[in-house]
Scaffold this motif. Structure first.
Motif, PDB file in Angstrom:
ATOM      1  N   ASN A 284     -10.602   6.793   3.525  1.00 54.39           N
ATOM      2  CA  ASN A 284      -9.210   6.356   3.676  1.00 54.39           C
ATOM      3  C   ASN A 284      -9.097   5.204   4.653  1.00 54.39           C
ATOM      4  O   ASN A 284      -8.245   4.324   4.492  1.00 54.39           O
ATOM      5  N   LEU A 287      -9.453   1.583   3.232  1.00 54.41           N
ATOM      6  CA  LEU A 287      -8.326   0.919   2.572  1.00 54.41           C
ATOM      7  C   LEU A 287      -7.668  -0.113   3.487  1.00 54.41           C
ATOM      8  O   LEU A 287      -7.507  -1.276   3.087  1.00 54.41           O
ATOM      9  N   TYR A 327      -0.841   3.294   4.999  1.00 55.18           N
ATOM     10  CA  TYR A 327      -0.143   4.155   4.040  1.00 55.18           C
ATOM     11  C   TYR A 327       1.368   4.091   4.255  1.00 55.18           C
ATOM     12  O   TYR A 327       2.149   4.156   3.289  1.00 55.18           O
ATOM     13  N   LEU A 330       2.513   0.751   2.707  1.00 50.75           N
ATOM     14  CA  LEU A 330       2.405   0.845   1.253  1.00 50.75           C
ATOM     15  C   LEU A 330       3.495   1.759   0.694  1.00 50.75           C
ATOM     16  O   LEU A 330       4.134   1.452  -0.334  1.00 50.75           O
ATOM     17  N   LEU A 352       2.242  -4.717  -6.094  1.00 51.92           N
ATOM     18  CA  LEU A 352       1.565  -3.495  -5.644  1.00 51.92           C
ATOM     19  C   LEU A 352       0.666  -2.936  -6.751  1.00 51.92           C
ATOM     20  O   LEU A 352      -0.418  -2.409  -6.471  1.00 51.92           O
ATOM     21  N   SER A 353       1.119  -3.025  -7.991  1.00 53.05           N
ATOM     22  CA  SER A 353       0.301  -2.542  -9.118  1.00 53.05           C
ATOM     23  C   SER A 353      -1.012  -3.311  -9.200  1.00 53.05           C
ATOM     24  O   SER A 353      -2.081  -2.731  -9.430  1.00 53.05           O
ATOM     25  N   ILE A 355      -2.494  -4.791  -6.723  1.00 53.03           N
ATOM     26  CA  ILE A 355      -3.308  -4.483  -5.547  1.00 53.03           C
ATOM     27  C   ILE A 355      -3.983  -3.129  -5.683  1.00 53.03           C
ATOM     28  O   ILE A 355      -5.195  -2.982  -5.454  1.00 53.03           O
ATOM     29  N   VAL A 356      -3.197  -2.131  -6.070  1.00 46.25           N
ATOM     30  CA  VAL A 356      -3.662  -0.742  -6.008  1.00 46.25           C
ATOM     31  C   VAL A 356      -4.479  -0.337  -7.223  1.00 46.25           C
ATOM     32  O   VAL A 356      -5.610   0.185  -7.097  1.00 46.25           O
ATOM     33  N   ILE A 360      -8.649   1.090  -7.490  1.00 50.43           N
ATOM     34  CA  ILE A 360      -8.937   2.524  -7.490  1.00 50.43           C
ATOM     35  C   ILE A 360     -10.386   2.843  -7.870  1.00 50.43           C
ATOM     36  O   ILE A 360     -11.035   3.662  -7.199  1.00 50.43           O
ATOM     37  N   SER A 363     -12.594   2.445  -4.853  1.00 52.97           N
ATOM     38  CA  SER A 363     -12.045   2.933  -3.588  1.00 52.97           C
ATOM     39  C   SER A 363     -12.826   4.078  -2.977  1.00 52.97           C
ATOM     40  O   SER A 363     -12.593   4.435  -1.820  1.00 52.97           O
ATOM     41  N   PRO A 381      -7.301  -7.420  -6.886  1.00 52.28           N
ATOM     42  CA  PRO A 381      -6.262  -7.019  -5.921  1.00 52.28           C
ATOM     43  C   PRO A 381      -5.682  -8.180  -5.130  1.00 52.28           C
ATOM     44  O   PRO A 381      -4.508  -8.149  -4.730  1.00 52.28           O
TER      45      PRO A 381
END
Length: 932
Positions: A284, A287, A327, A330, A352-353, A355-356, A360, A363, A381
């Protein structure tokens, strides 16, 4: 959809070229070596179907050591590069720059869907110059990101056309989208995530839903107050098609990797094998670390594995604050964009779509990957990041009092990023510059110290390389690879004891075998090479061959599919004179990899050792079918054909030697053997040309010089042979056949009996029992009319070779002549001797006319396990009876194997004619003597 103008295309392309033109001078570095230089799938000789059976690095997907990275379309572009420019790195980098330009143009078109003309251009310009892209653009293997991004953006743009004017579904764009998604996935795995981006766009942008609206609609349906609206049903239908397509692609992908995840070690990704909560906290924390690289790409590093990022082992670690802040930010952005339906919210949501969702798969949150951080996976991203920056710029620039400062800031940002990108490209110029630049950022990564050592090792700077390898062992004491590197470097420095100690340390760090637990899942396959390297080191000592064999067998017991262990063991068994077991080892390796040309070559070497030339030739041919330019197979198969003496093989042997000299233009042995073939075919002009070239490349080339002199002698150009023989004897004064041939020419063609005598006396000074030299010296005495000395000389020669009839006959001639002269009262002094008998002895005088075969290189082609050499040596046979001797050498130890070269029919006839002429002349002389 707003179109992109030609001016904007030229602006983006010019900016990309300006930032990346210096990448054209960069070579193949880091992962490029495995993906390009070592990848056989790029070669035209490899069937195209192999691209769809092997992973990105050319390893069969079925093998456990495969990384399971299935990217056949990317490899296909590498193959096209190879087709046009082979391994010229500039062409690979040029195509990458071109692909990055295409991505920038497509991204600009994407931005036009959500931003105005100015801010969308700002987003595209920022994307074009962002330094985080250096690894994806300047690193050749980053092409997977570039190609996947092109198809990803094209798929999304196609999907946006799936809504008709009356809100009906247009199926053609959806079908095109599915095809483009499949293409993106075949370039890189993350391409499949564009379907999720399309779903977000369909629900929240195309249909205009917000999260509260979706929840309200769902509650109404659940309470039975109302059915799904028609628009919602259409949306569901499109989403179902996309989801089914995704599932099909995932199922196919899982089938391709045979339901196996790749094997990674704790050195690749330490957090992946860490216990809870260190694993979750570290993953985590990665990120916000990746987000920071997008915000501040000032310290970039090509490798973030091993100890680069210390584990977050406690909830009290202050780095958890960065995770919490990430977090929180985000979540706030997502909450804001999902609650509102205005254009700003839609822009943020799509950013955001981007980037994230594409991030995934890399990640580590759902399954481990083979790295901690990789800058190239931020390529897609970063598009979302650039959209957010441009959107913020639009908001700020619309405020009158901030307009100028916003333009100034964006100008400074673009300029500094462009300069940083341009300078960062120079780091990728070579492996040394790349890894030393990485060490400036991070000194806690043993892999970086190892890689700098490798770069120095490739420059043969072993002393300096050793310092880096030793530092790697200090940074990561349990790094097996670092200790292996230390051992190898000590070996290169001829410090065998230190090398063995280092290998033993590496061996002690290997995981122990646990009953019932699969060994291969706990160790990197390349770490098993410690057994191979240690065995290769100790087998140089003949008293430790059994110990080396035990190490090979231990490696095989750990991994029965360890191909290199079988190859190395096969070479050792040959050295131990166990060809049958060596053959079994190679056959087992071929069961694991029947497309390995080196293995077929090694098996052919075993066949030669077992005196199976036809089988050897068959296996050489197998190797050449797989790799038509396999240098060792070309040379040794041609040599085998030549030594067979069969005229039908000569054209093919000649073709293979010609191909060999194209591959190895500086190897004199190739030209020498072409000359020998030409001599066999009586093509004297060609033979002279090839021999001259061999001598030019290798000064003092023993047999090339002798055979060129022999060629001149047989072509009645004896005087041209003398300078060649002088050069031969200057480099090799002990060359007996050269001395005999020179003496023969001096006596018969220059009438220089004194010079001939010196030649024959030199032979006898080296070898008093040399019958040929002794007999020819006797002939010199006869030519000088010194009959008593000639008689004594022939008697001594007959004592050395009592069964040689020609010596006995010549002795009889001399004695008869002496008796006749005594009866006639003539003195036996040299001044009064007659020359009547001279022709008979000159006719039968033994010359140095036999061909001499010289060295020809050949070696087993196995990687990392030493090599064997198949060497042609000179023969000491008499005139007209050239023997050929082949040796199979390993590490300076020779296991000799004799083969006799067959004579052609013409040669045999020539011998018989000369023998008959000599006998006839002898009879005439004997009649003359009897008459006296």
């Amino acid at each position: 959809m707003a179109v992109v103008s030609w001016m904007e295309i030229l602006l983006l392309t010019g900016l990309v070229v300006g930032c990346y033109w210096n990448s054209l001078s960069c070579g193949f570095v880091f992962d490029d070596v495995s993906a390009i230089l070592d990848n056989k799938d790029l070669r035209p000789a490899t069937p195209l179907r192999n691209l769809f059976l092997n992973d990105f690095w050319g390893t069969p997907m079925a093998e456990e050591r495969s990384h399971k990275s299935y990217r056949p379309l990317t490899v296909l572009t590498f193959r096209l590069n190879y087709l046009f420019s082979e391994l010229s790195s500039a062409s690979y980098h040029l195509l990458n720059v071109g692909l990055h330009s295409v991505v920038c143009v497509l991204f600009l078109r994407f931005c036009r869907l959500f931003l105005d003309k100015t801010s969308s251009l700002v987003a595209a310009l920022l994307f074009a110059v962002h330094p985080i892209h250096t690894e994806a653009v300047t690193g050749v293997v980053g092409r997977a990101e570039l190609l996947s991004s092109i198809f990803l953006l094209a798929a999304f743009l196609a999907y946006t056309r799936s809504n008709g004017a009356d809100q009906s579904i247009v199926w053609t764009p959806i079908a095109v989208t599915v095809v483009l998604v499949a293409a993106a996935t075949l370039c890189k795995e993350q391409g499949i995530t564009v379907i999720a981006i399309c779903c977000v766009h369909e629900v929240f942008v195309a249909q205009g839903f917000t999260l509260p609206m979706l929840l309200d609609t769902l509650l109404q349906v659940l309470r039975g107050k109302d059915g799904f609206p028609y628009a919602v049903l259409q949306t569901l239908l499109k989403l179902i098609v996309l989801i089914i397509s995704t599932l099909l692609l995932v199922i196919i992908r899982v089938q391709v990797i045979q339901s196996q995840l790749p094997v990674f070690t704790r050195f690749d990704n330490p957090a992946a094998v860490s216990p809870t909560p260190a694993r979750q906290l570290t993953f985590n924390y990665l990120l916000p670390l990746n987000a920071w690289l997008l915000l501040n790409p000032s310290e970039l590093c090509c490798d973030w594995t091993m100890g680069t990022i210390p584990l977050v082992e406690s909830p009290l670690d202050l780095r958890n604050l960065a995770t919490l802040a990430f977090y929180s930010l985000l979540g706030l952005l997502a909450f804001h964009s999902l609650r509102h339906s205005h254009s700003s919210a839609k822009t943020v949501l799509m950013a955001l779509s981007l980037i994230v969702l594409p991030f995934i798969p890399a990640s580590n949150l759902f399954f481990p990957v083979g790295f901690v951080v990789a800058e190239r996976v931020l390529y897609v991203p970063s598009m979302g990041f650039c959209v957010l920056v441009a959107h913020g710029f639009r908001i700020v620039s619309h405020k009158r009092h901030l307009r100028k400062i916003s333009w100034l800031m964006i100008g400074v940002l673009l300029a500094t990023h462009a300069v940083k990108t341009f300078n960062r490209n120079w780091d990728w110029e070579s492996e040394y510059t790349l890894f030393t630049s990485a060490l400036k950022v991070n000194k806690n990564n043993a892999k970086l110290w190892n890689n700098v050592g490798h770069a120095l090792e490739n420059q043969n700077n072993y002393e300096k390389a050793l310092r880096y390898f030793l530092q790697a062992t200090r940074v990561q004491p349990d790094d097996i690879g670092a200790h292996m590197n230390v051992g190898r470097t000590y070996k290169n420095l001829n410090k065998s004891k230190e090398a063995e100690d280092a290998y033993l340390v590496a061996k002690s760090l290997m995981p122990q075998i646990i009953p019932g637990k699969k060994y291969a899942t706990r160790v990197a396959p390349n770490h098993l090479n410690v057994y191979i390297n240690l065995a290769n080191l100790i087998r140089t000592n003949d008293s430790r061959l059994e110990e080396a064999d035990q190490l090979y067998r231990q490696a095989i017991s750990m991994r029965p599919d360890f191909k290199q262990a079988y190859i190395s063991r096969g070479e050792l068994l040959l050295k131990m004179n166990k060809p049958l077991e060596a053959r079994d080892a190679y056959l087992r390796a071929l069961e694991l990899d029947s497309t390995n040309a080196d293995l077929w070559y090694n098996l052919a070497i075993v066949n030669i050792e077992m005196k199976e030339p036809s089988e050897a030739l068959k296996n050489f041919n197998h190797a050449l079918e797989l790799n038509p330019r396999h240098k060792l197979a070309l040379f040794n198969s041609a040599l085998l054909m030549q030594e067979s003496g069969e005229p039908r093989f000569r054209p093919e042997a000649n073709r293979r030697f010609l191909t060999y000299v194209q591959e190895e233009p500086d190897d004199a042995n190739g030209y020498f053997n072409l000359g020998m073939l030409a001599m066999d075919a009586n093509e004297n002009t060609a033979a002279e040309r090839w021999m001259r070239e061999a001598i030019r490349l290798q000064t003092g080339f023993r047999s090339a010089l002798f055979n060129l002199a022999l060629l001149y002698s047989q072509s009645r150009r004896e005087l041209d042979a003398l300078p060649v023989l002088d050069e031969l004897l200057r480099h090799h004064p002990e060359h007996v056949k050269g001395l005999i041939l020179k003496g023969d020419i001096l006596m018969n063609h220059k009438k220089d009996t004194q010079g001939a005598k010196v030649c024959f006396q030199r032979i006898l000074s080296m070898d008093p029992t040399n019958v040929q030299g002794k007999h020819n010296l006797c002939v010199v005495y006869f030519e000088e009319r010194d009959l008593p000395r000639a008689e004594r000389c022939l008697e001594e020669t007959l004592a050395l070779a009592p069964h040689e009839e020609y010596v006995r006959r010549h002795l009889g001639i001399v004695r008869g002549k002496m008796a006749a002269m005594s009866v006639a009262g003539q003195p036996l002094s040299p001044a009064s001797a007659e020359g009547a008998a001279t022709p008979s002895m000159k006719e039968e005088k033994k010359g140095g006319g036999g061909k001499e075969e010289e060295e020809g290189r050949g070696a087993t082609g196995s990687a990392g396990a030493g090599s064997k050499k198949n060497v042609r040596k000179s023969s000491s046979a008499e005139s007209l009876s050239g023997n050929i001797q082949s040796e199979l050498l390993d590490d300076g130890q020779a296991d000799k194997q004799q083969r006799t070269k067959s004579k052609s029919t013409k040669e045999i006839k020539d011998i018989e004619k000369k023998r008959a002429a000599a006998l006839k002349r002898l009879e005439e002389i004997e009649r003359i003597l009897s008459g006296d």
